[in-house]
Design an enzyme around this catalytic site. Structure first.
Site, short mmCIF file in Angstrom:
data_model
loop_
_atom_site.label_atom_id
_atom_site.label_comp_id
_atom_site.label_asym_id
_atom_site.label_seq_id
_atom_site.Cartn_x
_atom_site.Cartn_y
_atom_site.Cartn_z
N TYR A 33 23.88 -20.67 70.92
CA TYR A 33 25.04 -20.13 70.20
C TYR A 33 25.64 -21.17 69.26
O TYR A 33 25.89 -20.90 68.09
CB TYR A 33 26.08 -19.66 71.23
CG TYR A 33 27.27 -18.92 70.64
CD1 TYR A 33 27.17 -17.59 70.25
CD2 TYR A 33 28.52 -19.55 70.50
CE1 TYR A 33 28.26 -16.90 69.72
CE2 TYR A 33 29.61 -18.87 69.98
CZ TYR A 33 29.49 -17.54 69.60
OH TYR A 33 30.57 -16.87 69.08
N SER B 244 32.27 -19.99 64.65
CA SER B 244 33.03 -20.06 65.89
C SER B 244 33.44 -21.52 66.06
O SER B 244 32.81 -22.41 65.47
CB SER B 244 32.12 -19.67 67.06
OG SER B 244 32.63 -20.14 68.28
N1 LIG Z 1 35.65 -13.01 70.55
C1 LIG Z 1 35.67 -14.32 70.38
O1 LIG Z 1 36.37 -15.06 71.09
C2 LIG Z 1 34.85 -14.95 69.28
C3 LIG Z 1 35.01 -16.33 69.06
C4 LIG Z 1 34.26 -16.95 68.06
C5 LIG Z 1 33.39 -16.22 67.30
N2 LIG Z 1 33.25 -14.88 67.54
C6 LIG Z 1 32.30 -14.16 66.71
O2 LIG Z 1 32.89 -13.02 66.15
C7 LIG Z 1 31.91 -12.00 66.00
C8 LIG Z 1 32.41 -10.71 66.62
O3 LIG Z 1 32.66 -10.95 68.00
P1 LIG Z 1 33.43 -9.92 68.96
O4 LIG Z 1 34.16 -10.76 69.92
O5 LIG Z 1 34.12 -8.88 68.18
O6 LIG Z 1 32.17 -9.31 69.75
P2 LIG Z 1 31.88 -7.87 70.40
O7 LIG Z 1 30.81 -8.12 71.41
O8 LIG Z 1 33.13 -7.20 70.80
O9 LIG Z 1 31.26 -7.07 69.16
C9 LIG Z 1 30.02 -7.44 68.60
C10 LIG Z 1 29.33 -6.19 68.06
O10 LIG Z 1 28.08 -6.61 67.51
C11 LIG Z 1 27.10 -5.64 67.86
N3 LIG Z 1 25.77 -6.24 67.84
C12 LIG Z 1 25.22 -7.09 68.76
N4 LIG Z 1 23.97 -7.36 68.41
C13 LIG Z 1 23.71 -6.69 67.26
C14 LIG Z 1 22.56 -6.56 66.44
N5 LIG Z 1 21.40 -7.17 66.75
N6 LIG Z 1 22.64 -5.79 65.33
C15 LIG Z 1 23.80 -5.17 65.02
N7 LIG Z 1 24.90 -5.22 65.78
C16 LIG Z 1 24.85 -5.98 66.90
C17 LIG Z 1 27.50 -5.19 69.26
O11 LIG Z 1 26.93 -3.92 69.61
C18 LIG Z 1 29.03 -5.14 69.14
O12 LIG Z 1 29.47 -3.86 68.71
C19 LIG Z 1 30.62 -12.56 66.62
O13 LIG Z 1 29.80 -13.09 65.60
C20 LIG Z 1 31.10 -13.66 67.52
O14 LIG Z 1 30.14 -14.66 67.73
C21 LIG Z 1 33.97 -14.24 68.50
#
Ligand SMILES: NC(=O)c1ccc[n+]([C@@H]2O[C@H](COP(=O)([O-])OP(=O)(O)OC[C@H]3O[C@@H](n4cnc5c(N)ncnc54)[C@H](O)[C@@H]3O)[C@@H](O)[C@H]2O)c1
Length: 254
Positions: A157, A144
């Site tokens: 985080y 991220s």
């Molecule tokens: N959305 C953003 O702006 C953003 C920015 C930077 C990084 N990210 C990273 O991208 C990745 C995906 O993010 P997103 O925005 O799609 O999130 P999201 O919350 O929409 O989806 C995350 C998924 O991970 C699952 N999850 C959570 N804990 C878990 C566990 N212990 N075991 C298995 N599954 C688990 C959740 O149930 C969910 O379905 C993450 O690693 C997040 O840190 C997202």
């Protein structure tokens, strides 16, 4: 099709970026193990893939639990006989619980490290041997902008997302000779349930200011991240390893 005959394991595929990647990878010919700790969300992703004529299984897994991750790869190999792509996408962000180090409860620190960092470690620990047995493949990790630039008030985080970059680089060196490419995507401000929840709950976040100070002036879409993952998973990226690929609308250069 860019992933024909490939088997992909995608964690956190019940929502957001992971779900979108699962749909896109399947459209490009991959058989997909949809991994999530939330059964309803994971099964929904599988139903969507099957409705579109693709092939997928749901394996309910908490990525922070060793025995569940080990079982995930056993089930995937039993079903599809190989693993070529591991997309470590599952992650949690806990605004208002995850603060400056002096304000974080130890349980919050442990939870975030366990899911984001230990989860990535465990999936690599049990997944990479299967990729090697399958004659090589790809690991895609998820950082991220919080792992690259100073972002206040989410220190657990940021610690996980910075560590994932270092881990990507060392694994790329270690497993390159075994035909495993290891890369990392750095998404930022992608319009997913995580972002919606965090911008609602995070009292520090000012959306207007964010839009006016970032080069792209908008949020990214899950497709924009999943397309980067598709490129890295495909043979088009055959000379890319140890790379840190930003999908951030320019945020990390401001
Ligand atoms: N959305 C953003 O702006 C953003 C920015 C930077 C990084 N990210 C990273 O991208 C990745 C995906 O993010 P997103 O925005 O799609 O999130 P999201 O919350 O929409 O989806 C995350 C998924 O991970 C699952 N999850 C959570 N804990 C878990 C566990 N212990 N075991 C298995 N599954 C688990 C959740 O149930 C969910 O379905 C993450 O690693 C997040 O840190 C997202």
């Amino acid at each position: 099709m860019r992933l024909k005959d490939k088997v992909a394991v995608i964690t956190g595929a019940g929502s957001g970026i992971g779900r979108t990647a699962a749909l896109i990878f399947s459209r490009e010919g991959a058989r997909v193990a949809v991994v999530d700790n939330n059964a309803k969300k994971g099964e929904d992703t599988v139903s969507r893939i099957i409705e579109n004529g693709g092939e997928a299984i749901f394996v309910q897994t908490d990525v922070s639990r060793s025995e569940e991750v080990e079982k995930l790869f056993k089930i995937t190999v039993e079903k599809y006989s190989a693993v070529h792509i591991l997309y470590n996408n599952a992650g949690i962000f806990l605004p208002n619980q995850d603060r400056m180090v002096t304000g974080i409860a130890e349980e919050t620190w442990d939870l975030v490290l366990n899911v984001n960092l230990k989860g990535t470690f465990l999936c690599c620990k049990y997944g990479i041997p299967e990729i090697i047995k399958s004659e090589g493949g790809v690991v895609i990790n998820t950082s991220s902008s919080a792992g690259v630039i100073g972002v206040p008030n989410c220190d657990a985080y940021t610690a996980t997302k910075g560590a994932i970059i270092s881990l990507t680089r060392s694994m790329a060196v270690e497993y390159g000779p075994k035909k495993v490419r290891v890369n990392c995507i750095v998404p930022t401000a992608i319009d997913t349930p995580m972002l919606n929840q965090s911008s609602k709950e995070n009292l520090d976040f000012d959306e207007k200011k964010f839009f006016s100070t970032t080069p792209s002036g908008r949020y990214g879409t899950p497709e924009e991240v999943a397309n980067m993952a598709l490129f890295l998973a495909s043979d088009e990226a055959s000379y890319c390893t140890g790379g840190i690929f930003v999908v951030d609308g320019g945020i990390t250069i401001t």
